[in-house]
Write a protein that holds these residues in place. Sequence first.
Motif, PDB file in Angstrom:
ATOM      1  N   MET A 174      -1.820   6.368  -8.109  1.00 40.98           N
ATOM      2  CA  MET A 174      -2.230   5.386  -8.772  1.00 40.98           C
ATOM      3  C   MET A 174      -3.278   6.391  -9.666  1.00 40.98           C
ATOM      4  O   MET A 174      -3.735   5.199 -10.522  1.00 40.98           O
ATOM      5  CB  MET A 174      -2.608   4.868  -7.281  1.00 40.98           C
ATOM      6  CG  MET A 174      -1.836   3.649  -6.958  1.00 40.98           C
ATOM      7  SD  MET A 174      -2.518   2.540  -6.223  1.00 40.98           S
ATOM      8  CE  MET A 174      -3.081   3.659  -4.767  1.00 40.98           C
ATOM      9  N   TYR A 201       3.197   1.297 -13.382  1.00 36.55           N
ATOM     10  CA  TYR A 201       2.825   2.002 -14.645  1.00 36.55           C
ATOM     11  C   TYR A 201       3.601   1.932 -15.610  1.00 36.55           C
ATOM     12  O   TYR A 201       3.601   1.643 -17.256  1.00 36.55           O
ATOM     13  CB  TYR A 201       1.829   2.932 -14.037  1.00 36.55           C
ATOM     14  CG  TYR A 201       0.260   2.590 -13.509  1.00 36.55           C
ATOM     15  CD1 TYR A 201       0.368   3.588 -12.440  1.00 36.55           C
ATOM     16  CD2 TYR A 201      -0.863   2.690 -13.834  1.00 36.55           C
ATOM     17  CE1 TYR A 201      -0.777   2.833 -11.377  1.00 36.55           C
ATOM     18  CE2 TYR A 201      -1.720   2.333 -13.643  1.00 36.55           C
ATOM     19  CZ  TYR A 201      -1.295   2.426 -12.240  1.00 36.55           C
ATOM     20  OH  TYR A 201      -3.682   2.635 -11.684  1.00 36.55           O
ATOM     21  N   SER A 234     -11.760   8.003  -9.105  1.00 44.43           N
ATOM     22  CA  SER A 234     -10.065   6.802  -9.518  1.00 44.43           C
ATOM     23  C   SER A 234     -10.840   5.243  -8.947  1.00 44.43           C
ATOM     24  O   SER A 234     -10.060   4.444 -10.087  1.00 44.43           O
ATOM     25  CB  SER A 234      -9.061   6.867  -8.994  1.00 44.43           C
ATOM     26  OG  SER A 234      -8.003   6.235  -9.169  1.00 44.43           O
ATOM     27  N   ASN A 272      -4.123   5.784 -13.757  1.00 44.08           N
ATOM     28  CA  ASN A 272      -5.317   5.360 -13.784  1.00 44.08           C
ATOM     29  C   ASN A 272      -5.809   6.171 -15.168  1.00 44.08           C
ATOM     30  O   ASN A 272      -6.233   5.968 -16.133  1.00 44.08           O
ATOM     31  CB  ASN A 272      -6.341   5.682 -13.230  1.00 44.08           C
ATOM     32  CG  ASN A 272      -6.406   4.604 -12.550  1.00 44.08           C
ATOM     33  OD1 ASN A 272      -5.734   3.667 -12.426  1.00 44.08           O
ATOM     34  ND2 ASN A 272      -7.001   4.688 -11.225  1.00 44.08           N
ATOM     35  N   ASP A 285      -2.652  -1.785  -1.416  1.00 41.38           N
ATOM     36  CA  ASP A 285      -3.421  -2.669  -1.658  1.00 41.38           C
ATOM     37  C   ASP A 285      -4.383  -2.900  -0.865  1.00 41.38           C
ATOM     38  O   ASP A 285      -4.502  -3.746  -0.355  1.00 41.38           O
ATOM     39  CB  ASP A 285      -2.405  -3.868  -2.278  1.00 41.38           C
ATOM     40  CG  ASP A 285      -3.528  -5.375  -2.313  1.00 41.38           C
ATOM     41  OD1 ASP A 285      -3.682  -6.511  -1.524  1.00 41.38           O
ATOM     42  OD2 ASP A 285      -4.794  -4.483  -3.499  1.00 41.38           O
ATOM     43  N   GLU A 333       2.660  -9.371  -9.095  1.00 37.50           N
ATOM     44  CA  GLU A 333       2.986  -8.190  -9.981  1.00 37.50           C
ATOM     45  C   GLU A 333       4.753  -8.538 -10.913  1.00 37.50           C
ATOM     46  O   GLU A 333       5.098  -8.808 -11.757  1.00 37.50           O
ATOM     47  CB  GLU A 333       3.148  -6.952  -9.182  1.00 37.50           C
ATOM     48  CG  GLU A 333       3.337  -5.738 -10.466  1.00 37.50           C
ATOM     49  CD  GLU A 333       1.819  -5.161 -10.830  1.00 37.50           C
ATOM     50  OE1 GLU A 333       0.833  -6.239 -11.129  1.00 37.50           O
ATOM     51  OE2 GLU A 333       1.765  -4.994 -12.329  1.00 37.50           O
TER      52      GLU A 333
END
Length: 491
Positions: free
Chosen positions: A265, A310, A228, A269, A167, A350
């Motif tokens: 990440m 994910y 990304s 994606n 983040d 989250e």
Amino acid sequence: MAPFHGRERRHFPLTSIASVVELFREQLEGPDEPNLALLSIVLGCVENTLTLNRSVTTSNDDVLRPIFPVVDWETVDALYSKFEALVKGSVDLTKYPSGNSTRELVKKVSDVIWGSLSRNFKDRAHLQSLYSFLTGNKLDCFGVAFGVVAAAQLLGLKDLHLALSEDHAWVVFGRDSTDTAEVTWHGKGNEDKRGQSIALSVAEKSWLYLNGHPIVCDRLMEVSAIVSSLNPGINVSMDSIEMGALQQELLWLLYDRGHLSRYPMALGNLGDLEEITPTPGRPPPLAIFQEAISSSVKYYNNHHVYPYTYLGGFFYRKRNYKQAIKCWADATNVIKQFNYTREDIEIYKEFLEIANELIPNIVKAVSANTTDRVQMNILYNPEVYADVLRFYDGICQWEEGSSTPVLHVGWAQNLTFSLNKFDSQTRAKIDLGKDEDSDGDDDDGEDNDGTDEFKSSDKQTRETKDVGNSNASVLKLEESLTGQRETPRGR
Ligand SMILES: FC(F)(F)Cc1cc2c(N3CCN(c4nnc(C(F)(F)F)s4)CC3)ncnc2s1
């Protein structure tokens, strides 16, 4: 004057996904470094056209679908020259010793980007590219950090690279990239720390800095970051098909060259995109999400949370609730290694959604839908119950030793709601304190005496304990949050 060798020029005008992919392929093949500013301007131009001021309707009200935008050389060359003039016009390199970058030089480059930004809200989508910067003076947090790295490349600073957490973004520089510097802001209402080293923040053991396990990019992984961070979203409920297809093809181009292998990440994606539109002959989404987890375990000492969320989200959408809950327990197994600070709010949200919405939805769905035998046995499955406890135990351990509390009574209400849905015999079945290592035999020589009363121990000691302590700590949680006992955690 074309600022490049003119090689790139032959791809223009770009009129299709294939032409953009060919430009990237040539840039990745070298021999020079890929030109970050050029690639960011191109992708920003395509994204801007395909996602903003999107639908044009004719008089008889049918929507004119834009075909793939034409990206002219002149447009790109003009924006590139503008960026080059800004950067080279503002930074007098003769004032800095050549060779490795210095903190002063890094701060100066950051000031050039920062000083050009318009003051208004930067929390919108599509603000991550140099196209946004050069046509609207707007960049998001990632975009500022990326802009500094693209500017540094223009200045020939080969040692300055992008560092990414889940983040936040900053830069590394100096001999073997050991120096670090903040170059952008983070979150809302936080003073920016631009120019400072990130050492002090890492010392806080916050998730935001991944406790010393960030993604440190080379130029090729910086291209992966541009791709990304593409955002195919037209609005909250619609994505541009063309933009998603372009992002997917570019991610496979980078994947085949190994430039996603240390970027969990980006693999996540790609897994999401493959779930929506599978590419024939490519691995299934599940395999890609598992590769993201393996990457985090192999290169980042299993300190990244998103690979598990994910995969958990993927299983949840497939209604494979047992696996989803296991992933979420594996996710809190990661977060428990950190101390919670207020700048970790994104991952807090989250876990809050998982605990207070997704898991309750699951236990409601399976107890309501009694005809579905497969789903029903979740509430009779001790492994699932143990994973729910493991999920909460991870949250408890995250809170322990943290300066900021994580849990509040809303958590306890959802905890009791979810746990009570499990059948009482099932809850009695889980191993409280008996030692079982991976191959399931009881005797693995650990000194754990198997009692299930809760031993007050720090995180490390608790790490080696089994689900028995999870149960104890969760009961502690329930009691402490419902006021039966003062909060036992060392704060
Ligand atoms: F640079 C910052 F500050 F923006 C930090 C970064 C974020 C991010 C990203 N994200 C963030 C996580 N993200 C997620 N989408 N779904 C997620 C999950 F909850 F399902 F796991 S996590 C989308 C893309 N994808 C590629 N690279 C980066 S670098």
